[in-house]
Design an enzyme around this catalytic site. Structure first.
Site, short mmCIF file in Angstrom:
data_model
loop_
_atom_site.label_atom_id
_atom_site.label_comp_id
_atom_site.label_asym_id
_atom_site.label_seq_id
_atom_site.Cartn_x
_atom_site.Cartn_y
_atom_site.Cartn_z
N THR A 219 -28.13 -49.15 82.14
CA THR A 219 -27.25 -50.30 82.39
C THR A 219 -26.22 -49.94 83.47
O THR A 219 -25.88 -48.77 83.62
CB THR A 219 -26.52 -50.63 81.07
OG1 THR A 219 -27.46 -51.22 80.19
CG2 THR A 219 -25.35 -51.55 81.24
N ARG A 247 -33.79 -60.15 71.50
CA ARG A 247 -32.71 -59.21 71.15
C ARG A 247 -31.61 -59.23 72.22
O ARG A 247 -31.88 -59.26 73.42
CB ARG A 247 -33.31 -57.81 71.03
CG ARG A 247 -32.31 -56.69 70.73
CD ARG A 247 -31.93 -55.96 72.00
NE ARG A 247 -31.08 -54.80 71.72
CZ ARG A 247 -30.43 -54.13 72.65
NH1 ARG A 247 -30.52 -54.48 73.92
NH2 ARG A 247 -29.68 -53.09 72.34
N GLY A 249 -28.13 -57.11 73.41
CA GLY A 249 -27.37 -55.86 73.19
C GLY A 249 -25.88 -56.08 73.34
O GLY A 249 -25.37 -57.19 73.24
N ASP A 250 -25.18 -55.00 73.62
CA ASP A 250 -23.72 -55.04 73.72
C ASP A 250 -23.22 -55.52 75.08
O ASP A 250 -22.10 -56.02 75.19
CB ASP A 250 -23.12 -53.66 73.45
CG ASP A 250 -23.64 -52.63 74.46
OD1 ASP A 250 -24.85 -52.66 74.79
OD2 ASP A 250 -22.85 -51.80 74.93
N THR A 270 -22.20 -48.28 78.04
CA THR A 270 -23.66 -48.17 78.18
C THR A 270 -24.17 -47.28 77.05
O THR A 270 -23.55 -46.28 76.70
CB THR A 270 -24.09 -47.57 79.52
OG1 THR A 270 -25.51 -47.37 79.49
CG2 THR A 270 -23.40 -46.26 79.85
N GLY A 271 -25.31 -47.67 76.49
CA GLY A 271 -25.85 -46.87 75.40
C GLY A 271 -26.62 -47.73 74.43
O GLY A 271 -27.04 -48.85 74.77
N GLY A 273 -27.01 -50.27 72.26
CA GLY A 273 -26.15 -51.45 72.13
C GLY A 273 -25.76 -51.84 70.71
O GLY A 273 -24.63 -52.28 70.48
#
Ligand code: ASP
Length: 353
Positions: A219, A247, A249-250, A270-271, A273
């Protein structure tokens, strides 16, 4: 000897008195001439299992070059007196247009082989924010997030509705194939292959550890401080390889993937989520600063190294505060990152500190 000491003491007293009684205007004049307000910018291109031994010299050079180009594009805006929001857009668009990162061109694929992009942006000055999720036809997702923030009464739009809004607003539209890259298609195929052998106890397909733990997230994000003391943060992503069921994510979640508040800091995550959403990571760092009155680096460290790690989450953040203090914190082996601080100092990193 005693007389000399007494003499020095008298001199000291006289000089102190003089400073006390110095008129305000004179005191002003003795201050260092016009200290420039601090500006600064930080970007990330994703965290994850990024190891030197898995990288060729050419790949490493390509990432560093693109990171430098992106951070410089954003810094140029700030240096010329522009707004932090414009700097964030400028830096992120360079990375959205590069196949190296999981955003824009080069976004990862869903289980069905589609690109569903997410992005968000936040203005620290008025806490205004915009976000989009699950879009496939807008060239610059971060630009659409900004347009949602500025031109709609909403914070978050998704899917075909978000695309219809983008079209109405005259944003550049593209064919979904625009985001396609062979490399990400290969990653999807590998993920699906691996999934076949990684079924859980009930025979359910796995969308989790260990595959995710060993992945590179990719990301992109940017945080910036402009000369007016305004902070901004933005994040743009393709999400996670092999995601399904629409889905999200964050990255498009304000408070998890992106947060900015002039009283504290601007953060982009980033990671993995799901953990960043549950840990409300970006907001938590800002809240710690605001309520516990702790410095940025301590707040970021506590949230990433202590809280996120204890939850089992992996990833990292970039952040900047109102004084130009910078933080780049991650609990993965690497995070693509770059910054230019208030002294104009460029810093690029890939692996652990
Ligand atoms: N945080 C993103 C997500 O979970 C993935 C990434 O950082 O690359 O969608």
């Amino acid at each position: 000897m005693k007389f000399v000491n007494f003499f020095v003491l008298m001199l000291l007293i006289i000089s102190c008195k003089q400073t006390e009684t110095q008129p305000a205007a004179e005191q002003e004049a003795t201050k260092p001439v016009s200290e420039k307000p601090p500006i600064g910018i930080v970007i990330h291109g994703g965290a994850g299992t990024i190891l030197k031994e898995n990288m060729t010299a050419e790949q490493e050079a390509a990432y560093k070059e693109k990171l430098e180009e992106a951070v410089t594009a954003g810094y140029k805006v700030l240096e010329e007196g522009g707004e932090s929001l414009d700097a964030v857009i400028a830096a992120i668009q360079v990375m959205e247009e590069s196949p190296l990162f999981n955003a824009g061109i080069g976004a990862v694929f869903t289980h069905e082989g589609k690109n569903e992009l997410d992005a968000s942006i936040m203005n620290g000055k008025d806490l205004n924010a915009g976000a989009v999720s699950g879009i496939s036809r807008v060239k610059s997702p971060i630009q659409l997030a900004r347009t949602v923030m500025e031109k709609s009464e909403h914070v978050m739009l998704s899917g075909t509705g978000a695309e219809a809004f983008a079209q109405e607003q005259g944003l550049e539209m593209v064919d979904p194939d625009y985001f396609y890259t062979e490399r990400r298609m290969e990653s999807l195929k590998r993920a699906i292959e691996r999934e076949k052998v990684e079924l859980d106890h009930d025979g359910q397909a796995a969308f989790y550890d260990p595959f995710i733990k060993n992945s590179k997230y990719g990301t992109v994000g940017c945080v910036a401080l402009d000369k007016n003391g305004n902070l901004a943060a933005g994040t743009s992503t393709g999400g996670m390889t092999n995601k399904r069921y629409n889905r999200i994510g964050d990255a498009p979640i304000i408070g998890a993937g992106t947060y900015a508040n002039n009283v504290s800091c601007a953060v982009s995550s980033t990671g993995w989520g799901e953990y960043f959403i549950r840990g409300v990571v970006a907001y938590d760092i800002a809240a710690k600063m605001e309520y516990q009155k702790i410095p940025l680096q301590q707040a970021s460290k506590e949230v990433i190294q202590d809280k996120l790690t204890a939850m089992g989450g992996t990833g990292g953040i970039i952040a900047i505060d109102k004084s130009g203090e910078i933080s780049m914190e991650f609990n993965t082996p690497g995070m693509y990152r770059a910054s230019i601080d208030s002294e104009g100092q460029l810093n690029i990193g890939i692996y652990e500190k």
